[in-house]
Design an enzyme around this catalytic site. Sequence first.
Site, PDB file in Angstrom:
ATOM      1  N   GLY A   1      39.544   2.239 -22.571  1.00  0.00           N
ATOM      2  CA  GLY A   1      39.398   2.657 -21.174  1.00  0.00           C
ATOM      3  C   GLY A   1      40.311   3.844 -20.961  1.00  0.00           C
ATOM      4  O   GLY A   1      41.508   3.693 -20.683  1.00  0.00           O
TER       5      GLY A   1
ATOM      6  N   ASN B   1      40.746   6.120 -18.725  1.00  0.00           N
ATOM      7  CA  ASN B   1      41.408   6.381 -17.441  1.00  0.00           C
ATOM      8  C   ASN B   1      42.704   5.584 -17.315  1.00  0.00           C
ATOM      9  O   ASN B   1      43.775   6.125 -17.000  1.00  0.00           O
ATOM     10  CB  ASN B   1      40.465   6.031 -16.286  1.00  0.00           C
ATOM     11  CG  ASN B   1      39.356   7.046 -16.123  1.00  0.00           C
ATOM     12  OD1 ASN B   1      39.447   8.159 -16.635  1.00  0.00           O
ATOM     13  ND2 ASN B   1      38.295   6.662 -15.433  1.00  0.00           N
TER      14      ASN B   1
ATOM     15  N   ARG C   1      31.678  -6.526 -19.317  1.00  0.00           N
ATOM     16  CA  ARG C   1      33.093  -6.710 -19.012  1.00  0.00           C
ATOM     17  C   ARG C   1      33.250  -7.742 -17.907  1.00  0.00           C
ATOM     18  O   ARG C   1      32.585  -7.653 -16.867  1.00  0.00           O
ATOM     19  CB  ARG C   1      33.711  -5.375 -18.572  1.00  0.00           C
ATOM     20  CG  ARG C   1      35.225  -5.448 -18.376  1.00  0.00           C
ATOM     21  CD  ARG C   1      35.768  -4.092 -17.956  1.00  0.00           C
ATOM     22  NE  ARG C   1      35.351  -3.728 -16.614  1.00  0.00           N
ATOM     23  CZ  ARG C   1      35.591  -2.536 -16.043  1.00  0.00           C
ATOM     24  NH1 ARG C   1      36.224  -1.597 -16.727  1.00  0.00           N
ATOM     25  NH2 ARG C   1      35.176  -2.284 -14.820  1.00  0.00           N
TER      26      ARG C   1
ATOM     27  N   ARG D   1      29.490  -3.225 -15.957  1.00  0.00           N
ATOM     28  CA  ARG D   1      30.488  -3.701 -14.986  1.00  0.00           C
ATOM     29  C   ARG D   1      29.839  -4.730 -14.066  1.00  0.00           C
ATOM     30  O   ARG D   1      28.888  -4.419 -13.360  1.00  0.00           O
ATOM     31  CB  ARG D   1      31.008  -2.538 -14.151  1.00  0.00           C
ATOM     32  CG  ARG D   1      31.567  -1.365 -14.947  1.00  0.00           C
ATOM     33  CD  ARG D   1      31.990  -0.257 -13.986  1.00  0.00           C
ATOM     34  NE  ARG D   1      32.493   0.919 -14.661  1.00  0.00           N
ATOM     35  CZ  ARG D   1      31.757   1.973 -15.000  1.00  0.00           C
ATOM     36  NH1 ARG D   1      30.452   1.969 -14.738  1.00  0.00           N
ATOM     37  NH2 ARG D   1      32.288   3.010 -15.599  1.00  0.00           N
TER      38      ARG D   1
ATOM     39  N   HIS E   1       0.826  -1.211   0.000  1.00  0.00           N
ATOM     40  CA  HIS E   1       0.000   0.000   0.000  1.00  0.00           C
ATOM     41  C   HIS E   1       0.861   1.262   0.000  1.00  0.00           C
ATOM     42  O   HIS E   1       0.602   2.216  -0.755  1.00  0.00           O
ATOM     43  CB  HIS E   1      -0.925  -0.004   1.226  1.00  0.00           C
ATOM     44  CG  HIS E   1      -1.731   1.244   1.364  1.00  0.00           C
ATOM     45  ND1 HIS E   1      -1.356   2.281   2.189  1.00  0.00           N
ATOM     46  CD2 HIS E   1      -2.851   1.653   0.739  1.00  0.00           C
ATOM     47  CE1 HIS E   1      -2.236   3.255   2.084  1.00  0.00           C
ATOM     48  NE2 HIS E   1      -3.169   2.900   1.216  1.00  0.00           N
TER      49      HIS E   1
ATOM     50  N   CYS F   1      34.636   3.984 -23.327  1.00  0.00           N
ATOM     51  CA  CYS F   1      33.705   3.888 -22.201  1.00  0.00           C
ATOM     52  C   CYS F   1      34.248   4.595 -20.960  1.00  0.00           C
ATOM     53  O   CYS F   1      33.766   4.361 -19.859  1.00  0.00           O
ATOM     54  CB  CYS F   1      33.404   2.427 -21.879  1.00  0.00           C
ATOM     55  SG  CYS F   1      34.871   1.413 -21.564  1.00  0.00           S
TER      56      CYS F   1
ATOM     57  N   GLU G   1      43.403  -0.330 -22.930  1.00  0.00           N
ATOM     58  CA  GLU G   1      43.738   0.536 -21.800  1.00  0.00           C
ATOM     59  C   GLU G   1      45.220   0.449 -21.432  1.00  0.00           C
ATOM     60  O   GLU G   1      45.661   1.039 -20.452  1.00  0.00           O
ATOM     61  CB  GLU G   1      42.873   0.156 -20.592  1.00  0.00           C
ATOM     62  CG  GLU G   1      42.906  -1.337 -20.269  1.00  0.00           C
ATOM     63  CD  GLU G   1      41.781  -1.761 -19.339  1.00  0.00           C
ATOM     64  OE1 GLU G   1      41.195  -0.903 -18.668  1.00  0.00           O
ATOM     65  OE2 GLU G   1      41.497  -2.972 -19.286  1.00  0.00           O
TER      66      GLU G   1
END
Length: 823
Positions: free
Chosen positions: A698, A700, A575, A507, A417, A748, A677
């Site tokens: 990637g 980073n 991944r 991920r 509810h 990404c 990466e």
Amino acid sequence: MNWVRWFGEISRSDVPSVGGKNASLGELAAILPFDSAVRVPEGFATTAKAYWHFLDNNGLRERIASELETMKNGETSREAAGRTIRKLIAEAWLPNEITDEIREAYSHLIAQSGDESAGVAVRSSATAEDLPEASFAGQHESFLNVRGEAELIDAVRRCYASAFTDRAIAYREEMKFDHMKVALSVGIQRMVRSDRGAAGVIFTLDPDTGFPNVVVINGSWGLGETVVQGLVNPDQFVVFKPFLGTAKLRPIIQRTLGSKSTKLIYGRLGHYTRSVSTAHYDRERFVLSDDEVLTLARTAADIERHYGVPMDIEWAKDGVTNDLWVVQARPETVQSRKRRDVVVTYRLTGTGRKLTTGTAVGQSIASGNVVRVLHPSDLDTVKDGVILVAAATEPDWTPVLKRVAGIVTDAGGRTCHAAIVARELGIPAIVGTDAATHLLQNGQPVTISCAEGETGVVYDGAIPFERIETPLQQLPPTKTRVMVNAAMPSAAMRSWNLPADGIGLARIEFIIADTIKVHPMALVHPEAVTNAGDRQTIERLTAGYAHRTDYFVENLALGIAQLAASQYPRPVIVRTSDFKTNEYAKLIGGRDFEPTEENPMIGFRGASRYYSPAYAPAFALECEAIRRAREVLGFTNVVVMIPFCRTPGEADRVLAEMDRNGLARGRNGLEIYVMAEIPSNVMLAADFAKRFDGFSIGSNDLTQLVLGIDRDSALLAELFDERNPAVTMMIQRLIAEAHAAGRTVGICGQAPSDYPDFLRFLIEAGIDSISLNPDVFLRAKRSVVNAEAELAEARARVPSPMKDELVAQTVRSLKVSHDYEPD
């Protein structure tokens, strides 16, 4: 005079005669015949004509109208008017001609059941009820396990009186219905022995996000009122609708075990029902088998198709016969009415201490002072804008709930509810916290956030937040695919209506850390876990599974399936796990399987783990979960991506390991990508392209390793920049070599979200796809549209013979400016 009509005689066109609820039951009886897998219990309904005859025979119509006029003029309160009217009805006499037809139909119904002691359900059904624009859910009374003619006639009269509960009066006023033009029909239906079985609610869309491709089933032991009223934390099952017609697939994409601490059963000594504690054995098992879940889901989808609108359905399972029944169905009235041309998101802009968590209802955030309602008398203390905290809410509270900023309850699931009312009112609610009434104190300032996924969080204090409203403009298609990043399966569902081209990075670490919680090697070798507390936790979490490893595989497969379902049939790039050793060690039992490394960022992570004897058995579980998501659940839109793969030789070993575990590249259309990466991924791109179907940058990690900067170092933060020429040259080279080999390249990382000039650089360099966080998706999509248009215009101005060479030179010489202004 035909005061009674059997369900088999009525259809949804008979709402003016028998009300929305009963008309729907008649319609359902026609589309769910008695020999179908799920049926409608036999029953009959009193007519609206009987209701008006009852009022007129007792001279009540004018007296009720007069009392309502007094209320309208402010001479009496709504509560006082309702109390007076209910007393008038309760003391009135039901005419003999009506009672005779009810008794005759009741006698026939009991004879059909073959059980003289069988009970019936007596439910109110208003003639303005269950319309697409209005749901009277919880406004009128129902009575379960009614036995004998005297109890039945009394229950009918009490249903009539419930037409003027405070909440029903308030609701009609809000919906602009004339009180004296809404009649009440009463449905009398054979009780399903769910007191010995189970019952619950089904939605044919996700009730929180409006995602249309799922059926959501909630259930608990005993009669269904505990689920409807939010008195228990029920089990939940989510089924992917598009696959229901495929015989080989079993598309249950979520199973959540609820605590189900109490159940409602038949009463004794004159009481209709009573509440008892649920046995521990029953709390630890699901109320439905997978076959039963799929049967109910197929039936719900059939009902939705028949009605042509999303539906809210109540179901019951007879514990004596194990038969499944539908006992009610109405159009869903919240998500189906929402605008889909605007996306509204909420985001916390500050931080605070977590006080408790539960199931999130809605996707918004609210702050306010706590008001605990431990007894109905506490409702008088509820002021505008407070956070109401209770064990559970009740239908009588609806007028008060309209004044609060948010709701927190101890019990309840997504169909209780409190959840239904919160959605209708557009306020956040967190249900099923178990202990909010003990942890939160009156007057305490809190912030409740439902914007962080399926789990709602109550924070201490008033934390600042923002509301972002983004129009879903008709953006033209782009050559560059614009995708979203995802980690939490529930959060992916919330992004279903974005014009995305799929998920560019899913991920699985979140599923492992938040849902599974256990290190996979601790499930493969539980005897090696040295901590007694960890062993006990593993034992508890894996109870009910034939093998402990099944716990990991099933939960990971379901999480992946939810991510894939949110975008099906568009690609979802999953991944494989990319925890570092220090992160793996934090999982339950993880300390016994992880080495200590000085620099985990460039240590034992990604591909190197998958073929190592120290982790290969765990990677086999990951592979089995992905295989199950693709081949058993049917999500062939899942693409696998391997992170941190240092050399082509390492790639060969990983691919061989995947092949051994049922994930051969190309089998059933399986594509396997590799993360780009590491500088070696770029310098040896042609070799990696022979082994993988695509690349995903990637940014980073690539920036970290190209510039030699620890991405987590605050001391070097100002030097960390993806737009550095060394990095952009790497990206340009990768795209060129990958395209030469016929492979796609996506990105990404975070940089395209943060830097508009970097996004433009990627478009000009020929990137195939960009994957972004959902909160910046629409802004970035517009930027891609503009960048592609500008590039096309520039190319159009170049004479044709010079065009290709000039563009190539431009890309080769392109340098990204460091002087930029954020959006």
